[in-house]
Scaffold this motif. Structure first.
Motif, PDB file in Angstrom:
ATOM      1  N   UNK A 123      47.406  61.744  40.287  1.00 43.08           N
ATOM      2  CA  UNK A 123      46.978  60.424  39.833  1.00 43.08           C
ATOM      3  C   UNK A 123      46.970  60.345  38.250  1.00 43.08           C
ATOM      4  N   UNK A 124      46.975  61.416  37.562  1.00 36.54           N
ATOM      5  CA  UNK A 124      47.117  61.444  36.100  1.00 36.54           C
ATOM      6  C   UNK A 124      48.461  61.896  35.645  1.00 36.54           C
ATOM      7  N   UNK A 125      49.495  61.755  36.313  1.00 37.39           N
ATOM      8  CA  UNK A 125      50.839  61.991  35.728  1.00 37.39           C
ATOM      9  C   UNK A 125      51.259  60.680  35.207  1.00 37.39           C
ATOM     10  N   UNK A 126      51.711  60.662  34.087  1.00 41.39           N
ATOM     11  CA  UNK A 126      52.310  59.534  33.465  1.00 41.39           C
ATOM     12  C   UNK A 126      53.735  59.246  34.187  1.00 41.39           C
ATOM     13  N   UNK A 127      54.382  58.068  34.382  1.00 42.06           N
ATOM     14  CA  UNK A 127      53.786  56.824  33.611  1.00 42.06           C
ATOM     15  C   UNK A 127      53.294  56.130  34.652  1.00 42.06           C
ATOM     16  N   UNK A 128      52.700  56.389  35.926  1.00 34.04           N
ATOM     17  CA  UNK A 128      52.485  55.880  36.917  1.00 34.04           C
ATOM     18  C   UNK A 128      51.059  55.086  36.944  1.00 34.04           C
ATOM     19  N   UNK A 129      50.944  54.158  37.734  1.00 32.88           N
ATOM     20  CA  UNK A 129      49.920  53.143  38.026  1.00 32.88           C
ATOM     21  C   UNK A 129      49.372  53.104  39.546  1.00 32.88           C
ATOM     22  N   UNK A 130      48.374  53.179  39.720  1.00 28.53           N
ATOM     23  CA  UNK A 130      47.842  53.255  41.160  1.00 28.53           C
ATOM     24  C   UNK A 130      47.109  51.960  41.639  1.00 28.53           C
ATOM     25  N   UNK A 131      47.691  51.150  42.453  1.00 27.60           N
ATOM     26  CA  UNK A 131      47.239  49.762  42.600  1.00 27.60           C
ATOM     27  C   UNK A 131      46.698  49.587  43.978  1.00 27.60           C
ATOM     28  N   UNK A 132      45.576  48.394  43.997  1.00 28.33           N
ATOM     29  CA  UNK A 132      45.298  48.100  45.199  1.00 28.33           C
ATOM     30  C   UNK A 132      45.864  46.616  45.627  1.00 28.33           C
ATOM     31  N   UNK A 133      46.368  46.255  46.720  1.00 31.79           N
ATOM     32  CA  UNK A 133      46.930  45.152  47.257  1.00 31.79           C
ATOM     33  C   UNK A 133      46.395  44.711  48.404  1.00 31.79           C
ATOM     34  N   UNK A 134      46.126  43.558  48.543  1.00 29.13           N
ATOM     35  CA  UNK A 134      45.806  42.921  49.908  1.00 29.13           C
ATOM     36  C   UNK A 134      46.554  41.931  50.310  1.00 29.13           C
ATOM     37  N   UNK A 135      46.489  41.666  51.719  1.00 29.83           N
ATOM     38  CA  UNK A 135      47.232  40.574  52.441  1.00 29.83           C
ATOM     39  C   UNK A 135      46.454  39.947  53.405  1.00 29.83           C
ATOM     40  N   UNK A 136      46.015  38.779  53.048  1.00 26.70           N
ATOM     41  CA  UNK A 136      44.901  38.093  54.000  1.00 26.70           C
ATOM     42  C   UNK A 136      45.696  37.635  55.077  1.00 26.70           C
ATOM     43  N   UNK A 137      45.215  37.184  56.232  1.00 27.81           N
ATOM     44  CA  UNK A 137      45.984  36.702  57.448  1.00 27.81           C
ATOM     45  C   UNK A 137      46.905  35.322  57.065  1.00 27.81           C
ATOM     46  N   UNK A 138      48.075  35.393  57.393  1.00 22.94           N
ATOM     47  CA  UNK A 138      48.849  34.166  56.967  1.00 22.94           C
ATOM     48  C   UNK A 138      49.004  33.961  55.518  1.00 22.94           C
TER      49      UNK A 138
ATOM     50  N   UNK B 131      44.935  51.233  38.433  1.00 27.55           N
ATOM     51  CA  UNK B 131      44.398  52.353  37.509  1.00 27.55           C
ATOM     52  C   UNK B 131      45.672  53.053  36.912  1.00 27.55           C
ATOM     53  N   UNK B 132      45.733  53.246  35.713  1.00 28.82           N
ATOM     54  CA  UNK B 132      46.687  53.976  34.829  1.00 28.82           C
ATOM     55  C   UNK B 132      46.426  55.388  35.089  1.00 28.82           C
ATOM     56  N   UNK B 133      47.422  56.398  34.868  1.00 31.13           N
ATOM     57  CA  UNK B 133      47.289  57.687  34.704  1.00 31.13           C
ATOM     58  C   UNK B 133      46.294  58.134  33.783  1.00 31.13           C
ATOM     59  N   UNK B 134      45.869  57.357  32.648  1.00 25.16           N
ATOM     60  CA  UNK B 134      45.016  57.972  31.921  1.00 25.16           C
ATOM     61  C   UNK B 134      43.558  57.314  32.177  1.00 25.16           C
ATOM     62  N   UNK B 135      43.439  56.537  33.347  1.00 28.62           N
ATOM     63  CA  UNK B 135      42.338  56.087  33.694  1.00 28.62           C
ATOM     64  C   UNK B 135      41.851  54.627  33.331  1.00 28.62           C
ATOM     65  N   UNK B 136      42.705  53.995  32.486  1.00 24.55           N
ATOM     66  CA  UNK B 136      42.227  52.652  32.131  1.00 24.55           C
ATOM     67  C   UNK B 136      42.632  51.620  33.414  1.00 24.55           C
ATOM     68  N   UNK B 137      41.877  50.709  33.843  1.00 23.59           N
ATOM     69  CA  UNK B 137      41.975  49.749  34.606  1.00 23.59           C
ATOM     70  C   UNK B 137      42.345  48.453  34.133  1.00 23.59           C
ATOM     71  N   UNK B 138      43.079  47.583  35.289  1.00 29.12           N
ATOM     72  CA  UNK B 138      43.512  46.338  35.004  1.00 29.12           C
ATOM     73  C   UNK B 138      43.286  45.630  36.153  1.00 29.12           C
ATOM     74  N   UNK B 139      42.463  44.367  36.173  1.00 32.70           N
ATOM     75  CA  UNK B 139      42.029  43.820  37.401  1.00 32.70           C
ATOM     76  C   UNK B 139      42.404  42.480  37.217  1.00 32.70           C
ATOM     77  N   UNK B 140      42.929  41.749  38.389  1.00 28.88           N
ATOM     78  CA  UNK B 140      43.425  40.357  38.586  1.00 28.88           C
ATOM     79  C   UNK B 140      42.370  39.498  38.354  1.00 28.88           C
ATOM     80  N   UNK B 141      42.519  38.738  37.415  1.00 28.71           N
ATOM     81  CA  UNK B 141      41.455  37.492  37.094  1.00 28.71           C
ATOM     82  C   UNK B 141      40.689  36.967  38.231  1.00 28.71           C
ATOM     83  N   UNK B 142      41.488  36.793  39.440  1.00 31.83           N
ATOM     84  CA  UNK B 142      40.777  36.299  40.694  1.00 31.83           C
ATOM     85  C   UNK B 142      39.626  37.039  41.188  1.00 31.83           C
ATOM     86  N   UNK B 143      39.743  38.537  41.121  1.00 33.08           N
ATOM     87  CA  UNK B 143      38.396  39.287  41.460  1.00 33.08           C
ATOM     88  C   UNK B 143      37.897  40.047  40.484  1.00 33.08           C
TER      89      UNK B 143
END
Length: 122
Positions: free
Chosen positions: A29-44, A53-65
């Motif tokens: 998970x520390x290998x450039x240039x990859x990002x590691x994401x969380x995605x969800x799908x509510x029913x319907x 989260x980036x390979x360097x540990x920086x995080x980017x969060x959707x404004x909705x959550x």
């Protein structure tokens, strides 16, 4: 071959914190240039990107959550984690973790975890 495995509870009570872990094998998970994401799908509904989260540990969060979400990591275990606080029934969804690259703001996914159903109910 990169593999992602999601683990965590399938049932969470309202107002509690949901914690899911994505364990990665076949790549760091520390290998450039990859990002590691969380995605969800509510029913319907369509899939919703929650954050990454980036390979360097920086995080980017959707404004909705953003106010309820953090994405820490454990590099010793090659894991990244989703923590979603104050859950409500609207957070019921299938949750996925995935690897992506980001170029010019566009996310391109290449590996996905299997997805896990999380239900928020008392």
């Amino acid at each position: 071959q990169v593999q992602l495995q999601v683990s965590g509870p399938g049932l969470v009570k309202p107002s509690q914190t949901l914690s899911l872990t994505c364990t990665v094998s076949g790549g760091s998970i520390t290998t450039s240039p990859y990002f590691w994401s969380w995605i969800r799908q509510p029913p319907g509904k369509a899939k919703e990107w929650m954050g990454a989260m980036s390979y360097s540990g920086s995080t980017y969060i959707s404004s909705s959550v953003k106010s309820r979400t953090s994405i820490p990591r454990d590099t010793s275990k090659n894991q990244f984690i989703l923590q979603l606080s104050s859950v409500t029934p609207e957070d019921t969804a299938v949750y996925y973790c995935a690897r992506c690259t980001i170029v010019a703001g566009i996310r391109t996914y290449d590996y996905w975890g299997q997805g896990t159903q999380v239900t928020v109910s008392s």
